[in-house]
Motif scaffolding. Structure first.
Motif, short mmCIF file in Angstrom:
data_model
loop_
_atom_site.label_atom_id
_atom_site.label_comp_id
_atom_site.label_asym_id
_atom_site.label_seq_id
_atom_site.Cartn_x
_atom_site.Cartn_y
_atom_site.Cartn_z
N UNK A 1 0.83 -1.21 0.00
CA UNK A 1 0.00 0.00 0.00
C UNK A 1 0.86 1.26 0.00
N UNK A 2 0.52 2.15 -0.82
CA UNK A 2 1.23 3.43 -0.84
C UNK A 2 0.82 4.27 0.36
N UNK A 3 -0.35 3.87 0.90
CA UNK A 3 -0.83 4.59 2.08
C UNK A 3 0.14 4.47 3.25
N UNK A 4 0.83 3.35 3.29
CA UNK A 4 1.78 3.11 4.38
C UNK A 4 2.89 4.15 4.36
N UNK A 5 3.34 4.48 3.17
CA UNK A 5 4.40 5.49 3.07
C UNK A 5 3.92 6.83 3.61
N UNK A 6 2.72 7.17 3.18
CA UNK A 6 2.14 8.43 3.67
C UNK A 6 2.08 8.41 5.19
N UNK A 7 1.66 7.29 5.73
CA UNK A 7 1.58 7.14 7.18
C UNK A 7 2.95 7.30 7.83
N UNK A 8 3.95 6.75 7.17
CA UNK A 8 5.30 6.84 7.71
C UNK A 8 5.79 8.28 7.71
N UNK A 9 5.55 8.97 6.62
CA UNK A 9 5.92 10.38 6.55
C UNK A 9 5.24 11.17 7.66
N UNK A 10 3.99 10.83 7.84
CA UNK A 10 3.20 11.49 8.87
C UNK A 10 3.85 11.36 10.24
N UNK A 11 4.18 10.14 10.56
CA UNK A 11 4.81 9.86 11.85
C UNK A 11 6.14 10.61 11.96
N UNK A 12 6.86 10.58 10.86
CA UNK A 12 8.16 11.23 10.81
C UNK A 12 8.04 12.73 11.09
N UNK A 13 7.04 13.33 10.48
CA UNK A 13 6.83 14.77 10.67
C UNK A 13 6.46 15.08 12.12
N UNK A 14 5.60 14.24 12.66
CA UNK A 14 5.24 14.42 14.07
C UNK A 14 6.49 14.37 14.95
N UNK A 15 7.32 13.38 14.68
CA UNK A 15 8.53 13.23 15.48
C UNK A 15 9.44 14.45 15.34
N UNK A 16 9.54 14.92 14.10
CA UNK A 16 10.39 16.09 13.88
C UNK A 16 9.85 17.29 14.65
N UNK A 17 8.55 17.45 14.61
CA UNK A 17 7.94 18.57 15.33
C UNK A 17 8.24 18.47 16.83
N UNK A 18 8.15 17.27 17.35
CA UNK A 18 8.41 17.09 18.77
C UNK A 18 9.87 17.36 19.10
N UNK A 19 10.74 16.95 18.17
CA UNK A 19 12.17 17.20 18.38
C UNK A 19 12.45 18.69 18.44
N UNK A 20 11.87 19.42 17.51
CA UNK A 20 12.05 20.87 17.53
C UNK A 20 11.48 21.46 18.81
N UNK A 21 10.34 20.95 19.21
CA UNK A 21 9.72 21.43 20.45
C UNK A 21 10.66 21.23 21.64
N UNK A 22 11.39 20.12 21.62
CA UNK A 22 12.31 19.85 22.73
C UNK A 22 13.45 20.87 22.77
N UNK A 23 13.91 21.28 21.60
CA UNK A 23 14.98 22.30 21.61
C UNK A 23 14.42 23.62 22.12
N UNK A 24 13.18 23.90 21.79
CA UNK A 24 12.56 25.11 22.32
C UNK A 24 12.38 25.02 23.82
N UNK A 25 12.01 23.83 24.26
CA UNK A 25 11.86 23.62 25.70
C UNK A 25 13.18 23.90 26.41
N UNK A 26 14.26 23.44 25.80
CA UNK A 26 15.57 23.64 26.40
C UNK A 26 15.96 25.12 26.43
N UNK A 27 15.56 25.81 25.38
CA UNK A 27 15.98 27.21 25.25
C UNK A 27 15.11 28.19 26.01
N UNK A 28 13.84 27.91 26.08
CA UNK A 28 12.94 28.92 26.63
C UNK A 28 11.89 28.35 27.57
N UNK A 29 12.06 27.10 27.95
CA UNK A 29 11.11 26.53 28.89
C UNK A 29 9.79 26.16 28.26
#
Lengths: 234, 234
Positions: A1-29
């Motif tokens: 299913x090509x849908x799986x790839x889309x799902x994977x990208x989705x998860x990946x983006x979520x993770x990236x967002x959370x990673x960025x959020x963590x750097x913000x947490x470190x910098x500004x609480x």
DNA sequence: TGTACATCAGTGAACGCGCGTTCACTGATGTAC
DNA sequence: TGTACATCAGTGAACGCGCGTTCACTGATGTAC
């Protein structure tokens, strides 16, 4: 299913967002975590993130539950890998190492609570998992018997449902009297676990918050002393 | 002088502003402290507050140093008023009582540090005052000798300049080896003070943050147990 | 393999909001003679 | 006690900013036949 790839990208983006959020947490609480700023850092516009999170609160919740889970898993694994005699030390160091490596995440879950933010019940459940690991590790200490469900030999089995720690604690504490100094009663075991938690947290949190800075001593030595005192049963 | 009255009103307004800030701190955390909102709550417009504080940072700093001072003074007084044999218990309970009465102020100084906010050196000095009181109280425990400057009989004399605690700690720790288990060496005394601090903080901070909520036991019992363990010299 | 349709990702404009801070200005309160 | 002047408290308008979130819309990516 090509849908799986889309799902994977989705998860990946979520993770990236959370990673960025963590750097913000470190910098500004906690207050510095901003949906718009995260999106910008990822090279997209603010509203795009609403495809991945219903809002800022969900993102925050995710960060918190992730941290709880991460810490609980890292600790459980370290304990499981240690020789029986080293289990307690392994527990203590696993918690501290994790906290020192990711101070902001530790403070996110064990620091000043985010005001007006109510953690979902799910959080409490995951938090109990660490408490469970601590209990198991305490059971390996001298004289402690091991009638805990979930044999101490394999602490923190991932799939196993968390027993109702709260009720368990309450029962034991009222049953045996609070931390009766008798020889390793159940109440004693629970007291030990609690004291382990609070003492480790005492050293770790002050250390991680930088309160020891400039005091001219090595925090890890202090930590070591606390661990040994706990083992000694003090 | 009529100028004195103006001065008094000035001070009064500053205090009122800080009081309002504290309620905001309680309701919405550090990030929730807002100059404009404080002014509005006092029945004036935002810019008016700039007659009393150079800006938000000064207000925050004032809140922090006030809290340090308050806690240090309350503790020192409680210790001074106690009978010699009760000094250590008096110390412990003074700290906890203060924290439980004003959880937000306790977390303001001993909780997650305000990100990107650098505390002025003055702060460290006041913080050392509490550490000094702890040291003195530890010196009253069994076997400890009392060659500390500022006789333990009258701990925390207000006017007395705070000795350089950091250097003192460093010297003792490297001199006697870190917490050598010898009979109440200087290093041992310092270690005791540090452990007292971290252990009390461990129980108090988790309690105040509400981490014990729903666990079905009385936090004060746990606190008591820790105090007694410290006295026992564990 | 090609076409018609549905789903999803991301944009850009806009919403209302509150923030810290500055500035010029008005009244009130003090001081000095 | 009265007057002239200086100091101070507070206002209201304005600054630029970033926030979370909604909405209608455009392209791209998938699915079904």
């Amino acid at each position: 299913m090509a849908t799986a790839r889309r799902e994977r990208y989705r998860k990946q983006t979520r993770e990236e967002a959370k990673a960025v959020a963590l750097t913000q947490l470190a910098e500004a609480g906690t207050a510095g975590i901003s949906v718009n700023a995260i999106a910008k850092a990822m090279g997209m516009t603010g509203p795009a993130l609403y495809r991945y999170f219903t809002g800022r609160d969900e993102l925050l919740t995710e960060l918190i539950t992730d941290a709880y889970r991460d810490l609980a898993e890292a600790t459980a694994q370290a304990v499981a890998e240690a020789a029986p005699a080293d289990r307690f030390r392994a527990l203590a160091h696993a918690i501290r190492d994790w906290a020192k490596e990711q101070p902001d995440r530790y403070l996110l879950i064990y620091g000043t609570p985010v005001p007006s933010y109510q953690a979902p019940p799910e959080t409490t459940e995951i938090a109990a998992r660490l408490m469970r690991t601590i209990l198991d590790a305490c059971a390996t200490l001298d004289g402690a018997h091991a009638e805990q469900p979930g044999e101490p030999g394999e602490p923190g089995e991932p799939g196993e449902p968390v027993t109702d720690l709260e009720a368990e604690l309450a029962r034991h504490l009222e049953g045996a009297g609070p931390w009766a100094p008798g020889p390793t009663s159940d109440g004693e075991l629970k007291g030990r676990a609690l004291r382990t938690w609070t003492r480790l947290h005492g050293v770790i949190s002050l250390d991680v918050q930088g309160q020891f800075r400039g005091m001219g001593f090595d925090p890890s030595v202090l930590f070591e002393a606390e661990v040994e005192a706990l083992i000694r049963g003090a």
